[in-house]
Design a protein around this motif. Structure first.
Motif, PDB file in Angstrom:
ATOM      1  N   UNK A 109      44.987  39.568  58.941  1.00  0.00           N
ATOM      2  CA  UNK A 109      43.757  40.038  58.320  1.00  0.00           C
ATOM      3  C   UNK A 109      43.926  39.885  56.819  1.00  0.00           C
ATOM      4  N   UNK A 110      42.853  39.585  56.118  1.00  0.00           N
ATOM      5  CA  UNK A 110      42.916  39.519  54.656  1.00  0.00           C
ATOM      6  C   UNK A 110      42.271  40.789  54.103  1.00  0.00           C
ATOM      7  N   UNK A 111      43.099  41.624  53.494  1.00  0.00           N
ATOM      8  CA  UNK A 111      42.639  42.890  52.932  1.00  0.00           C
ATOM      9  C   UNK A 111      42.463  42.692  51.425  1.00  0.00           C
ATOM     10  N   UNK A 112      41.279  42.908  50.886  1.00  0.00           N
ATOM     11  CA  UNK A 112      41.055  42.655  49.458  1.00  0.00           C
ATOM     12  C   UNK A 112      42.031  43.445  48.576  1.00  0.00           C
ATOM     13  N   UNK A 113      42.579  42.747  47.595  1.00  0.00           N
ATOM     14  CA  UNK A 113      43.495  43.363  46.632  1.00  0.00           C
ATOM     15  C   UNK A 113      42.918  43.322  45.222  1.00  0.00           C
ATOM     16  N   UNK A 114      41.750  42.712  45.069  1.00  0.00           N
ATOM     17  CA  UNK A 114      41.134  42.622  43.744  1.00  0.00           C
ATOM     18  C   UNK A 114      39.620  42.740  43.883  1.00  0.00           C
ATOM     19  N   UNK A 115      38.984  43.055  42.767  1.00  0.00           N
ATOM     20  CA  UNK A 115      37.527  43.196  42.772  1.00  0.00           C
ATOM     21  C   UNK A 115      36.850  41.880  43.153  1.00  0.00           C
ATOM     22  N   UNK A 116      37.427  40.750  42.737  1.00  0.00           N
ATOM     23  CA  UNK A 116      36.838  39.454  43.039  1.00  0.00           C
ATOM     24  C   UNK A 116      36.814  39.181  44.541  1.00  0.00           C
ATOM     25  N   UNK A 117      37.811  39.684  45.260  1.00  0.00           N
ATOM     26  CA  UNK A 117      37.937  39.416  46.694  1.00  0.00           C
ATOM     27  C   UNK A 117      37.161  40.410  47.565  1.00  0.00           C
ATOM     28  N   UNK A 118      36.808  41.545  47.008  1.00  0.00           N
ATOM     29  CA  UNK A 118      36.164  42.589  47.801  1.00  0.00           C
ATOM     30  C   UNK A 118      34.824  42.115  48.368  1.00  0.00           C
ATOM     31  N   UNK A 119      34.683  42.216  49.690  1.00  0.00           N
ATOM     32  CA  UNK A 119      33.439  41.837  50.356  1.00  0.00           C
ATOM     33  C   UNK A 119      33.265  40.342  50.538  1.00  0.00           C
ATOM     34  N   UNK A 120      34.311  39.557  50.233  1.00  0.00           N
ATOM     35  CA  UNK A 120      34.219  38.105  50.377  1.00  0.00           C
ATOM     36  C   UNK A 120      35.407  37.577  51.176  1.00  0.00           C
ATOM     37  N   UNK A 146      40.006  28.252  37.308  1.00  0.00           N
ATOM     38  CA  UNK A 146      40.364  27.447  36.141  1.00  0.00           C
ATOM     39  C   UNK A 146      40.268  28.254  34.841  1.00  0.00           C
ATOM     40  N   UNK A 147      41.349  28.202  34.078  1.00  0.00           N
ATOM     41  CA  UNK A 147      41.375  28.876  32.783  1.00  0.00           C
ATOM     42  C   UNK A 147      41.837  30.320  32.824  1.00  0.00           C
ATOM     43  N   UNK A 148      42.135  30.859  34.005  1.00  0.00           N
ATOM     44  CA  UNK A 148      42.577  32.254  34.115  1.00  0.00           C
ATOM     45  C   UNK A 148      43.940  32.329  34.781  1.00  0.00           C
ATOM     46  N   UNK A 149      44.631  33.437  34.543  1.00  0.00           N
ATOM     47  CA  UNK A 149      45.935  33.648  35.166  1.00  0.00           C
ATOM     48  C   UNK A 149      45.772  33.938  36.653  1.00  0.00           C
ATOM     49  N   UNK A 150      46.753  33.510  37.466  1.00  0.00           N
ATOM     50  CA  UNK A 150      46.708  33.814  38.899  1.00  0.00           C
ATOM     51  C   UNK A 150      46.799  35.321  39.145  1.00  0.00           C
ATOM     52  N   UNK A 151      46.247  35.733  40.271  1.00  0.00           N
ATOM     53  CA  UNK A 151      46.331  37.144  40.648  1.00  0.00           C
ATOM     54  C   UNK A 151      46.398  37.259  42.161  1.00  0.00           C
ATOM     55  N   UNK A 152      46.865  38.389  42.626  1.00  0.00           N
ATOM     56  CA  UNK A 152      46.865  38.646  44.070  1.00  0.00           C
ATOM     57  C   UNK A 152      45.431  38.965  44.474  1.00  0.00           C
ATOM     58  N   UNK A 153      44.907  38.187  45.436  1.00  0.00           N
ATOM     59  CA  UNK A 153      43.539  38.397  45.900  1.00  0.00           C
ATOM     60  C   UNK A 153      43.482  39.215  47.186  1.00  0.00           C
TER      61      UNK A 153
END
Length: 192
Positions: A109-120, A146-153
């Motif tokens: 399962x993919x559990x959101x770890x960031x605001x960008x991933x929540x609900x997507x 592009x142009x941003x640092x990687x993050x845990x999604x």
């Protein structure tokens, strides 16, 4: 999707006796009134709850998905001469018991770890330009745009257990009361 049904005819002895005396069309009318009243109460409850219950979204500083409001808008009822039911088009089984969720088409399962991933879903983020990858021997998905640092999604989980949350729906007593009151009101209209 869940269906909420109750033995409305057993709500009170007097009401049950009255229901037993009327024909099928009369019972359908009473059960329709009861189921409609319960559906209205469920819609109201879910809408009210959805306006403040956003623990995951709040934890991630994300925009809420509106899951409970969507469930409220889709709530309908059915009735016939044998009873009534309220149908909620959302997986709210945890209102009645713990729920274990397992992946259907992938190992995790993919559990959101960031605001960008929540609900997507991860595929949606990829379509929005995110490069997503799983680091070797890790149980999370990383992502970068592009142009941003990687993050845990997303955190990757083999299963998740959601604890029972009876507050997701009105109490059984409240639904029985609303159903009985609607039936009594309908009887008064019929008798007058």
């Amino acid at each position: 999707m869940i269906k909420v049904t109750s033995n409305i005819s057993a709500t009170t002895v007097r009401l049950g006796a009255w229901i037993a005396k009327i024909g099928g069309a009369g019972r359908k009318l009473l059960y329709s009134a009861a189921a409609n009243a319960v559906a209205i109460r469920v819609r109201s409850h879910l809408s009210r709850l959805g306006s403040w219950k956003h623990m995951s979204a709040d934890r991630l500083s994300a925009q809420p998905t509106g899951f409970l409001q969507k469930a409220a808008r889709g709530t309908v009822f059915n009735a016939n001469e044998n009873g009534g039911e309220v149908i909620i088009p959302a997986p709210l089984g945890r209102a009645f018991h713990d729920v274990e969720i397992r992946p259907k088409s992938w190992n995790f399962l993919t559990i959101p770890a960031s605001a960008e991933a929540y609900g997507k879903r991860a595929g949606v983020l990829a379509a929005l330009g995110w490069k997503i990858w799983k680091p070797k021997d890790r149980k999370f998905l990383m992502g970068a745009i592009k142009g941003e640092d990687p993050k845990i999604l997303y955190w990757l989980k083999e299963s998740v257990r959601q604890r029972q949350d009876r507050e997701l729906l009105p109490s059984d007593d409240e639904m029985q009361y609303v159903a009985a009151a609607a039936m009594i009101s309908e009887i008064r209209i019929i008798k007058s």
